[in-house]
Design a protein around this motif. Structure first.
Motif, short mmCIF file in Angstrom:
data_model
loop_
_atom_site.label_atom_id
_atom_site.label_comp_id
_atom_site.label_asym_id
_atom_site.label_seq_id
_atom_site.Cartn_x
_atom_site.Cartn_y
_atom_site.Cartn_z
N ARG A 1 1.20 2.47 -3.73
CA ARG A 1 0.00 3.34 -3.67
C ARG A 1 -1.24 2.65 -4.23
N SER B 1 -4.67 -0.02 -3.22
CA SER B 1 -5.47 -0.56 -2.13
C SER B 1 -5.49 -2.08 -2.21
N THR B 2 -5.36 -2.75 -1.05
CA THR B 2 -5.34 -4.22 -1.00
C THR B 2 -6.67 -4.77 -0.48
N GLY B 3 -7.68 -3.89 -0.40
CA GLY B 3 -8.98 -4.35 0.12
C GLY B 3 -9.79 -5.10 -0.92
N ARG C 1 0.82 -1.22 0.00
CA ARG C 1 0.00 0.00 0.00
C ARG C 1 0.85 1.27 0.00
#
Length: 399
Positions: A340, A342-344, A336
């Protein structure tokens, strides 16, 4: 401090004081360096001559600037008097002096070494007399004019060298004085030229090659002052004499604030004692009273040690599941912050985007995420699986 140490120190101090006293009371050697400064009382200074000239019926003015600058004043008339062991005029300065002389003025040059351009202009050459084997190198001096010639030559009673002029027949000069090194008798039997006169326009130039004859040492011996008086009798009457202070080997003024102290033997040694005493005070008093300064070690960064300790506890307990969970959490944080992203929300678009940013293939990224997902959902993780996870993460970061 032990008693023996104190006695030794006292003896060393007494020895130092005694040696200093011996040095201070040793007869001071004469300074024979050529100065020709009007302020110097040393043997080759000219204080005696300068003070006597000021008492004569002539107008004596002092010049502290170069001749090129001084002669810019067109109202200057009279005699320009140069006296030094060497006179090195450049061609522009010499031209200015000779132009001034040609208007009816006088230049008096007294030196051992003359600039080559001056000698060439007057068609002169110079030589140095060398004593014959077994003879002295003390010069005898006399004038050639019968009205001024002395019955006995004047002697510079010190071994030195003597320069003479060699004149050509094409441009005759008027020879005024002769010299010779002393032999068995105090007579000049083989005269050589050391004093001459030449004309330039309406003016006159005098050249003398024995500046030592105008020094304090020569003037204060026997009746030698009579020789200088007769030489200076050639100065034009009722004219200003400009004494040059610029071309002098010695200083015409004192530049050091310590000159008064260092020039006096008593004050000089008092000054040395103050310095020696100050150094001894600093060495002994400073050593006795100065506290040692403790060495303060900077605070140590123990974060790495703490991390190793905690990791060791997990390994000792073989709790590989917790280690794997923490490594996955740290790896996701790395992705992240570094890329830059998102790992969601993990999908095909996420794999493609991350693969492009990290220079990994889509399959490698997808396999790594599937491995992390599988290990997070397992109840237990083996050591081999943990090592496999670590290698996969390191491979991802290297690319």
């Amino acid at each position: 401090m032990s008693k023996a140490y104190k006695i030794t120190l006292a003896l060393l101090v007494l020895l130092l004081v005694f040696l200093t006293w011996l040095e201070a009371n040793e007869p001071q050697e004469l300074n024979w360096s050529p100065s020709y400064s009007a302020l110097d009382k040393i043997p080759l200074g000219t204080k005696v001559l300068f003070d006597n000239l000021k008492q004569q019926d002539l107008e004596l003015k002092e010049v502290n600037v170069p001749p090129f600058e001084f002669l810019n004043d067109t109202t200057v008339t009279g005699t320009y008097f140069f006296l030094n062991n060497g006179l090195g005029f450049d061609k522009h300065e010499l031209k200015k002096i000779f132009e001034w002389v040609a208007k009816g003025n006088t230049a008096f040059f007294i030196a051992e070494q003359f600039s080559a351009n001056l000698l060439d202009t007057l068609d002169l050459k110079k030589e140095t007399l060398t004593p014959e084997k077994g003879f002295s190198s003390k010069p005898l001096l006399n004038l050639k004019d019968p009205a001024l010639k002395n019955s006995q030559p004047f002697l510079f009673d010190k071994e030195t060298y003597q320069d003479i002029f060699i004149i050509s027949d094409s441009l005759p000069k008027e020879v005024l004085g002769v010299t010779q090194l002393k032999r068995d008798s105090a007579e000049i039997t083989s005269p050589k030229i050391n004093f001459l006169r030449d004309t330039i326009g309406k003016g006159v130039v005098y050249l003398h090659s024995t500046p030592k004859a105008f020094s304090n040492y020569f003037l204060l011996q026997d009746n030698n002052a009579e020789y200088v008086e007769k030489v200076l009798a050639y100065l034009p009457a009722q004219k200003v004499v400009y004494w040059d202070h610029y071309y002098k080997t010695g200083k015409s003024f004192y530049t050091s604030p310590l000159f008064v102290i260092l020039n006096s033997k008593a004050l000089r040694w008092a000054y040395y004692f103050v310095i020696i005493g100050s150094v001894l005070f600093i060495l002994f008093e400073g050593k006795r009273k100065q506290r040692s300064i403790p060495v303060v070690q900077p605070l140590r960064n123990q974060t790495l040690d703490f991390t190793r300790t905690i990791a060791g506890l997990y390994l000792d307990r073989e709790d590989y599941s917790s280690i794997a969970s923490k490594k996955i959490t740290l790896f996701l944080e790395y992705v992240r912050t570094h890329y830059r992203v998102s790992t969601g929300n993990v999908n095909e678009s996420f794999y493609e985007n991350l693969a492009a940013l990290s220079d990994n293939s889509k399959e490698e990224v997808k396999n790594l995420w599937q491995l992390m997902h599988r290990l997070e959902n397992q109840q237990s993780v083996s050591k081999e699986e943990l090592l496999h996870l670590n290698k996969a993460m390191e491979a991802f970061k290297k690319k």
